[in-house]
Design a protein around this motif. Structure first.
Motif, PDB file in Angstrom:
ATOM      1  N   LEU A 146       0.883  -1.300  -0.134  1.00 49.18           N
ATOM      2  CA  LEU A 146      -0.006  -0.209   0.150  1.00 49.18           C
ATOM      3  C   LEU A 146       0.824   1.299   0.055  1.00 49.18           C
ATOM      4  O   LEU A 146       0.728   2.173  -0.859  1.00 49.18           O
ATOM      5  N   ASP A 147       2.066   1.194   0.838  1.00 51.81           N
ATOM      6  CA  ASP A 147       2.817   2.549   0.926  1.00 51.81           C
ATOM      7  C   ASP A 147       3.639   2.806  -0.081  1.00 51.81           C
ATOM      8  O   ASP A 147       3.957   3.624  -0.890  1.00 51.81           O
ATOM      9  N   ARG A 148       4.007   1.505  -0.696  1.00 53.49           N
ATOM     10  CA  ARG A 148       4.993   1.663  -1.959  1.00 53.49           C
ATOM     11  C   ARG A 148       4.097   2.227  -3.292  1.00 53.49           C
ATOM     12  O   ARG A 148       4.589   2.786  -3.920  1.00 53.49           O
ATOM     13  N   GLU A 149       3.042   1.626  -3.409  1.00 48.72           N
ATOM     14  CA  GLU A 149       2.325   1.885  -4.370  1.00 48.72           C
ATOM     15  C   GLU A 149       1.915   3.387  -4.396  1.00 48.72           C
ATOM     16  O   GLU A 149       1.857   4.373  -5.344  1.00 48.72           O
ATOM     17  N   ALA A 150       1.657   4.089  -3.167  1.00 45.01           N
ATOM     18  CA  ALA A 150       1.009   5.564  -2.913  1.00 45.01           C
ATOM     19  C   ALA A 150       2.287   6.272  -3.441  1.00 45.01           C
ATOM     20  O   ALA A 150       2.263   7.194  -3.929  1.00 45.01           O
ATOM     21  N   VAL A 151       3.688   5.978  -3.047  1.00 39.56           N
ATOM     22  CA  VAL A 151       4.851   6.591  -3.504  1.00 39.56           C
ATOM     23  C   VAL A 151       5.050   6.435  -4.904  1.00 39.56           C
ATOM     24  O   VAL A 151       5.535   7.303  -5.605  1.00 39.56           O
ATOM     25  N   LEU A 152       4.712   5.117  -5.734  1.00 39.59           N
ATOM     26  CA  LEU A 152       5.080   5.167  -7.072  1.00 39.59           C
ATOM     27  C   LEU A 152       4.186   5.861  -7.779  1.00 39.59           C
ATOM     28  O   LEU A 152       4.376   6.446  -8.933  1.00 39.59           O
ATOM     29  N   LEU A 153       2.844   6.158  -7.244  1.00 40.74           N
ATOM     30  CA  LEU A 153       1.798   6.988  -8.018  1.00 40.74           C
ATOM     31  C   LEU A 153       1.577   8.369  -7.497  1.00 40.74           C
ATOM     32  O   LEU A 153       1.082   9.212  -7.905  1.00 40.74           O
ATOM     33  N   GLY A 154       2.659   8.822  -6.694  1.00 38.10           N
ATOM     34  CA  GLY A 154       2.794  10.019  -6.048  1.00 38.10           C
ATOM     35  C   GLY A 154       1.439  10.572  -5.493  1.00 38.10           C
ATOM     36  O   GLY A 154       0.892  11.758  -5.854  1.00 38.10           O
ATOM     37  N   THR A 155       0.626   9.700  -4.794  1.00 37.61           N
ATOM     38  CA  THR A 155      -0.428  10.118  -4.047  1.00 37.61           C
ATOM     39  C   THR A 155      -0.241   9.602  -2.563  1.00 37.61           C
ATOM     40  O   THR A 155       0.459   9.118  -2.358  1.00 37.61           O
ATOM     41  N   THR A 156      -1.407  10.045  -1.834  1.00 34.48           N
ATOM     42  CA  THR A 156      -1.388   9.531  -0.590  1.00 34.48           C
ATOM     43  C   THR A 156      -2.316   8.241  -0.507  1.00 34.48           C
ATOM     44  O   THR A 156      -2.967   7.931  -1.343  1.00 34.48           O
ATOM     45  N   PRO A 157      -1.861   7.427   0.634  1.00 30.86           N
ATOM     46  CA  PRO A 157      -2.707   6.294   0.524  1.00 30.86           C
ATOM     47  C   PRO A 157      -4.205   6.328   0.557  1.00 30.86           C
ATOM     48  O   PRO A 157      -4.723   7.142   1.210  1.00 30.86           O
ATOM     49  N   ASN A 158      -4.883   5.473   0.044  1.00 39.22           N
ATOM     50  CA  ASN A 158      -6.374   5.808  -0.113  1.00 39.22           C
ATOM     51  C   ASN A 158      -6.752   4.396  -0.162  1.00 39.22           C
ATOM     52  O   ASN A 158      -6.342   3.153  -0.295  1.00 39.22           O
ATOM     53  N   LEU A 159      -8.258   4.360  -0.084  1.00 35.83           N
ATOM     54  CA  LEU A 159      -9.021   2.738  -0.142  1.00 35.83           C
ATOM     55  C   LEU A 159      -8.715   2.028  -1.270  1.00 35.83           C
ATOM     56  O   LEU A 159      -8.497   0.687  -1.373  1.00 35.83           O
ATOM     57  N   TRP A 160      -8.735   2.803  -2.552  1.00 37.66           N
ATOM     58  CA  TRP A 160      -8.458   1.937  -3.915  1.00 37.66           C
ATOM     59  C   TRP A 160      -7.073   1.203  -3.632  1.00 37.66           C
ATOM     60  O   TRP A 160      -6.777   0.126  -4.019  1.00 37.66           O
ATOM     61  N   LEU A 161      -5.941   1.967  -3.213  1.00 41.71           N
ATOM     62  CA  LEU A 161      -4.682   1.399  -2.989  1.00 41.71           C
ATOM     63  C   LEU A 161      -4.841   0.397  -1.778  1.00 41.71           C
ATOM     64  O   LEU A 161      -4.065  -0.679  -2.046  1.00 41.71           O
ATOM     65  N   GLY A 162      -5.406   0.675  -0.778  1.00 45.69           N
ATOM     66  CA  GLY A 162      -5.762  -0.296   0.103  1.00 45.69           C
ATOM     67  C   GLY A 162      -6.262  -1.804  -0.428  1.00 45.69           C
ATOM     68  O   GLY A 162      -5.819  -2.857   0.031  1.00 45.69           O
ATOM     69  N   TYR A 163      -7.262  -1.621  -1.150  1.00 38.25           N
ATOM     70  CA  TYR A 163      -8.089  -2.867  -1.547  1.00 38.25           C
ATOM     71  C   TYR A 163      -7.008  -3.680  -2.533  1.00 38.25           C
ATOM     72  O   TYR A 163      -6.990  -4.906  -2.556  1.00 38.25           O
ATOM     73  N   ASN A 164      -6.304  -2.960  -3.417  1.00 40.28           N
ATOM     74  CA  ASN A 164      -5.481  -3.324  -4.375  1.00 40.28           C
ATOM     75  C   ASN A 164      -4.182  -4.079  -3.744  1.00 40.28           C
ATOM     76  O   ASN A 164      -3.640  -5.004  -3.972  1.00 40.28           O
ATOM     77  N   ALA A 165      -3.857  -3.594  -2.640  1.00 38.48           N
ATOM     78  CA  ALA A 165      -2.772  -4.291  -1.823  1.00 38.48           C
ATOM     79  C   ALA A 165      -2.954  -5.427  -1.002  1.00 38.48           C
ATOM     80  O   ALA A 165      -2.249  -6.594  -1.306  1.00 38.48           O
ATOM     81  N   PHE A 166      -4.296  -5.717  -0.601  1.00 39.48           N
ATOM     82  CA  PHE A 166      -4.876  -6.968  -0.303  1.00 39.48           C
ATOM     83  C   PHE A 166      -4.941  -7.837  -1.539  1.00 39.48           C
ATOM     84  O   PHE A 166      -4.687  -9.142  -1.399  1.00 39.48           O
ATOM     85  N   ASN A 167      -5.223  -7.378  -2.657  1.00 38.69           N
ATOM     86  CA  ASN A 167      -5.477  -8.311  -3.660  1.00 38.69           C
ATOM     87  C   ASN A 167      -4.190  -8.726  -4.179  1.00 38.69           C
ATOM     88  O   ASN A 167      -4.015  -9.920  -4.680  1.00 38.69           O
ATOM     89  N   ALA A 168      -3.085  -7.807  -4.229  1.00 35.10           N
ATOM     90  CA  ALA A 168      -1.942  -8.420  -4.597  1.00 35.10           C
ATOM     91  C   ALA A 168      -1.440  -9.545  -3.676  1.00 35.10           C
ATOM     92  O   ALA A 168      -0.724 -10.429  -4.244  1.00 35.10           O
ATOM     93  N   VAL A 169      -1.791  -9.441  -2.268  1.00 37.13           N
ATOM     94  CA  VAL A 169      -1.374 -10.679  -1.492  1.00 37.13           C
ATOM     95  C   VAL A 169      -2.071 -11.749  -1.828  1.00 37.13           C
ATOM     96  O   VAL A 169      -1.664 -13.149  -1.909  1.00 37.13           O
ATOM     97  N   LEU A 170      -3.590 -11.646  -1.891  1.00 37.59           N
ATOM     98  CA  LEU A 170      -4.354 -12.760  -2.314  1.00 37.59           C
ATOM     99  C   LEU A 170      -4.099 -13.480  -3.580  1.00 37.59           C
ATOM    100  O   LEU A 170      -3.605 -14.657  -3.584  1.00 37.59           O
TER     101      LEU A 170
END
Length: 278
Positions: free
Chosen positions: A228-252
């Motif tokens: 979640l934190d890495r994608e926020a940095v990569l996309l130049g944004t703050t952590p949000n629910l969309w990135l949170g869902y996708n972080a879980f999805n990546a682990v799943l």
């Protein structure tokens, strides 16, 4: 190009239906007359009436139908221990959208699954593919119906034309689900650890704490937080629910060993759980 990194497992492995008694040298009971031998391993024992569907038939018919639509696509193949398989057709024409950032691109995807050990039903459905995590998203799903006819020891697979189904999916689900994705993106996460804990408390996907005596995040929970934190940095944004869902999805889809169908059900559960937080 990120699509050049798609998983490319060999799914057309050698497979045979062999008499079980000939392989074991022992008599077998009724209903267990034949063994499915995949790439030199016995992966299932079936009756003599069992209609085996090899990947060459199923995936071949599926790709034939995709080609007939005239749509450009890239193919991803996954082989799990020569027992269960999937083939994804990721459509690469102009039918795509970005979620708040031009690098965060969503593409329509068709997934077909088959198994030789009975762990997956032979099935097909539409979903979405996300560029950043290179994951399939199964929030939206239009089933691709087909019929399997058994004639003595012959199996005939009748696959529908896909162009009409694809248009129906695009009109009814693909773009409408994007609105929900955008809503997730608007909700910032001030405490990513608290978010991960709340989702896990609701879904029971895995444990948040290391143990009963250690409240620190477990290995899987830390993985979600780090993505979640890495994608926020990569996309130049703050952590949000969309990135949170996708972080879980990546682990799943990456770390957890679940069947394809189980992953899809959990993916939908995760999305609905996170969407309730909007």
């Amino acid at each position: 190009m990120y699509l050049n990194r798609l998983q490319q497992d060999e799914v057309f492995v050698p497979v045979q239906l062999r008499p079980l008694e000939a392989l074991t040298g022992m008599p077998n009971r009724k209903g267990m007359e034949r063994a499915i031998v995949s790439n030199g391993k016995i992966v299932n024992v079936v009756s003599k009436r069992y209609g085996h569907i090899p990947n060459e038939l199923f995936f071949g018919k599926a790709e034939e139908r995709v080609i007939k639509t005239g749509l450009a696509y890239r193919r991803q193949t996954i082989n799990r221990s020569d027992r269960s398989f999937s083939m994804d057709f990721i459509l690469t024409d102009s039918s795509q959208f970005s979620v708040g950032h031009r690098e965060d691109t969503i593409l329509p995807m068709l997934r077909f699954t088959n198994s030789y050990d009975g762990s997956e039903r032979t099935s097909g459905h539409f979903g979405c593919y996300r560029k950043v995590c290179s994951n399939g998203l199964h929030v939206a799903q239009t089933e691709i119906g087909f019929s399997i006819k058994h004639h003595k020891r012959c199996v005939n697979l009748i696959m529908p034309e896909l162009e009409g189904l694809f248009r129906k999916f695009m009109d009814n689900e693909f773009y409408t689900i994007s609105d929900r994705f955008h809503q997730l993106m608007t909700v910032e996460l001030l405490d990513t650890k608290a978010f991960v804990k709340e989702v896990l408390d609701r879904t029971k996907l895995f444990r948040y704490e290391c143990s009963d005596t250690n409240d620190n995040p477990s290995k899987r929970a830390r993985e979600v937080i780090e993505i979640l934190d890495r994608e926020a940095v990569l996309l130049g944004t703050t952590p949000n629910l969309w990135l949170g869902y996708n972080a879980f999805n990546a682990v799943l889809h990456g770390s957890l060993r679940r069947s394809f169908s189980r992953q899809e059900r959990l993916d939908k559960q995760l999305f609905e759980t996170v969407y309730e937080m909007v």
